[in-house]
Design a protein around this motif. Sequence first.
Motif, mmCIF file in Angstrom:
data_model
loop_
_atom_site.group_PDB
_atom_site.id
_atom_site.type_symbol
_atom_site.label_atom_id
_atom_site.label_comp_id
_atom_site.label_asym_id
_atom_site.label_seq_id
_atom_site.Cartn_x
_atom_site.Cartn_y
_atom_site.Cartn_z
ATOM 1 N N THR A 87 0.846 -0.889 -0.171
ATOM 2 C CA THR A 87 -0.214 -0.006 0.205
ATOM 3 C C THR A 87 1.394 1.197 -0.028
ATOM 4 O OG1 THR A 87 -1.528 -0.916 1.551
ATOM 5 C CG2 THR A 87 -1.903 1.301 1.236
ATOM 6 N N ARG A 88 0.763 1.829 -0.755
ATOM 7 C CA ARG A 88 1.107 3.562 -1.590
ATOM 8 C C ARG A 88 0.647 4.059 -0.534
ATOM 9 N NH1 ARG A 88 1.302 7.748 -4.505
ATOM 10 N NH2 ARG A 88 3.345 8.819 -4.983
ATOM 11 N N VAL A 89 1.972 5.020 0.613
ATOM 12 C CA VAL A 89 0.808 6.158 1.300
ATOM 13 C C VAL A 89 2.478 7.367 1.193
ATOM 14 C CG1 VAL A 89 0.801 6.888 4.016
ATOM 15 C CG2 VAL A 89 0.233 4.630 3.042
ATOM 16 N N VAL A 90 1.435 8.211 1.085
ATOM 17 C CA VAL A 90 2.791 9.621 0.900
ATOM 18 C C VAL A 90 2.141 10.546 1.836
ATOM 19 C CG1 VAL A 90 3.166 12.047 0.047
ATOM 20 C CG2 VAL A 90 3.008 9.910 -1.710
ATOM 21 N N LEU A 91 2.938 10.863 2.921
ATOM 22 C CA LEU A 91 3.550 11.418 4.160
ATOM 23 C C LEU A 91 3.580 12.878 4.216
ATOM 24 C CD1 LEU A 91 3.682 8.808 6.669
ATOM 25 C CD2 LEU A 91 1.176 9.878 6.218
ATOM 26 N N ARG A 92 3.484 13.305 4.344
ATOM 27 C CA ARG A 92 4.034 15.623 4.875
ATOM 28 C C ARG A 92 4.524 15.416 6.195
ATOM 29 N NH1 ARG A 92 5.075 19.661 2.122
ATOM 30 N NH2 ARG A 92 3.228 18.664 0.403
ATOM 31 N N LEU A 93 6.335 15.950 6.728
ATOM 32 C CA LEU A 93 6.526 15.814 8.219
ATOM 33 C C LEU A 93 7.344 17.138 7.697
ATOM 34 C CD1 LEU A 93 8.562 12.960 9.381
ATOM 35 C CD2 LEU A 93 7.759 13.115 6.784
ATOM 36 N N ASP A 94 7.788 17.344 9.448
ATOM 37 C CA ASP A 94 9.266 17.930 9.035
ATOM 38 C C ASP A 94 9.815 18.021 8.608
ATOM 39 O OD1 ASP A 94 11.271 19.437 10.588
ATOM 40 O OD2 ASP A 94 10.294 20.123 12.354
ATOM 41 N N PRO A 95 11.198 18.498 7.599
ATOM 42 C CA PRO A 95 11.984 17.832 6.730
ATOM 43 C C PRO A 95 13.353 17.057 7.913
ATOM 44 C CG PRO A 95 11.403 19.705 6.019
ATOM 45 C CD PRO A 95 10.637 19.307 7.340
ATOM 46 N N SER A 96 13.528 17.848 9.521
ATOM 47 C CA SER A 96 14.306 17.343 10.075
ATOM 48 C C SER A 96 13.950 16.273 10.470
ATOM 49 C CB SER A 96 14.545 18.067 10.815
ATOM 50 O OG SER A 96 14.014 18.860 11.792
ATOM 51 N N ARG A 97 12.674 15.891 10.388
ATOM 52 C CA ARG A 97 11.987 14.801 11.731
ATOM 53 C C ARG A 97 12.646 13.373 10.037
ATOM 54 N NH1 ARG A 97 9.796 15.134 16.315
ATOM 55 N NH2 ARG A 97 11.102 13.142 16.728
ATOM 56 N N ILE A 98 12.275 13.309 8.861
ATOM 57 C CA ILE A 98 12.662 11.857 7.896
ATOM 58 C C ILE A 98 13.812 11.342 8.552
ATOM 59 C CG2 ILE A 98 13.161 11.115 6.077
ATOM 60 C CD1 ILE A 98 12.076 14.550 4.588
ATOM 61 N N VAL A 99 14.403 11.912 9.646
ATOM 62 C CA VAL A 99 15.463 10.870 9.439
ATOM 63 C C VAL A 99 14.978 9.707 10.503
ATOM 64 C CG1 VAL A 99 17.031 12.144 10.982
ATOM 65 C CG2 VAL A 99 18.026 9.941 9.947
ATOM 66 N N ASP A 100 14.432 9.981 11.649
ATOM 67 C CA ASP A 100 13.869 9.681 13.023
ATOM 68 C C ASP A 100 12.613 8.787 12.316
ATOM 69 O OD1 ASP A 100 15.278 11.383 14.368
ATOM 70 O OD2 ASP A 100 13.802 12.801 14.448
ATOM 71 N N LEU A 101 11.278 9.170 11.967
ATOM 72 C CA LEU A 101 10.417 8.343 10.797
ATOM 73 C C LEU A 101 11.084 7.325 10.559
ATOM 74 C CD1 LEU A 101 8.009 7.989 10.496
ATOM 75 C CD2 LEU A 101 8.001 8.944 8.336
ATOM 76 N N HIS A 102 12.028 7.228 9.404
ATOM 77 C CA HIS A 102 12.890 6.107 8.776
ATOM 78 C C HIS A 102 13.066 4.910 9.075
ATOM 79 C CE1 HIS A 102 16.149 4.178 6.296
ATOM 80 N NE2 HIS A 102 15.274 4.298 5.501
ATOM 81 N N ALA A 103 14.045 6.087 11.153
ATOM 82 C CA ALA A 103 14.310 5.193 11.833
ATOM 83 C C ALA A 103 14.069 4.358 12.658
ATOM 84 C CB ALA A 103 15.092 5.961 12.899
ATOM 85 N N CYS A 104 12.253 5.007 12.808
ATOM 86 C CA CYS A 104 11.595 3.908 13.974
ATOM 87 C C CYS A 104 10.679 3.361 12.758
ATOM 88 C CB CYS A 104 10.443 5.217 13.905
ATOM 89 S SG CYS A 104 11.319 5.996 15.149
ATOM 90 N N ILE A 105 10.175 2.966 11.752
ATOM 91 C CA ILE A 105 9.860 2.381 10.293
ATOM 92 C C ILE A 105 11.006 1.287 10.396
ATOM 93 C CG2 ILE A 105 9.525 2.121 7.795
ATOM 94 C CD1 ILE A 105 7.958 4.343 7.880
ATOM 95 N N GLU A 106 12.163 1.850 10.659
ATOM 96 C CA GLU A 106 13.224 0.846 10.042
ATOM 97 C C GLU A 106 13.455 -0.576 11.210
ATOM 98 O OE1 GLU A 106 17.219 1.552 8.918
ATOM 99 O OE2 GLU A 106 16.438 1.492 6.538
ATOM 100 N N GLY A 107 13.312 -0.275 12.293
ATOM 101 C CA GLY A 107 12.853 -0.580 13.494
ATOM 102 C C GLY A 107 11.876 -2.222 14.090
ATOM 103 N N TYR A 108 10.544 -2.109 12.561
ATOM 104 C CA TYR A 108 9.485 -3.014 12.704
ATOM 105 C C TYR A 108 10.621 -4.066 11.591
ATOM 106 C CZ TYR A 108 6.837 -0.563 15.636
ATOM 107 O OH TYR A 108 6.691 -0.008 17.539
#
Length: 93
Positions: A23-44
Amino acid sequence: AVGNSGKATTAMTDTANAQLDATRVVLRLDPSRIVDLHACIEGYDDLALLRTLDAPAGLVEIFVSPGAEDQFERLREALGREGLHTTLVAGEA
């Protein structure tokens, strides 16, 4: 392809197939938090793949593994409660 082993070709094919089934999802977030979201997703394991579409605009594309849509949405909501807010731009999260 790299070498005669076919490993690079297989890896690229596996990624393309995962994106087709996901399922493709496009999100907008604070650019400085992209790396944080990436790390959280990789944790699963096998939850989703994240790709940055436009870093300065804070746009990311996420391919959620088949059957993991509810788990992904729960994670997104929990991260929002912790201060990592995202806005759904496109998709079915």
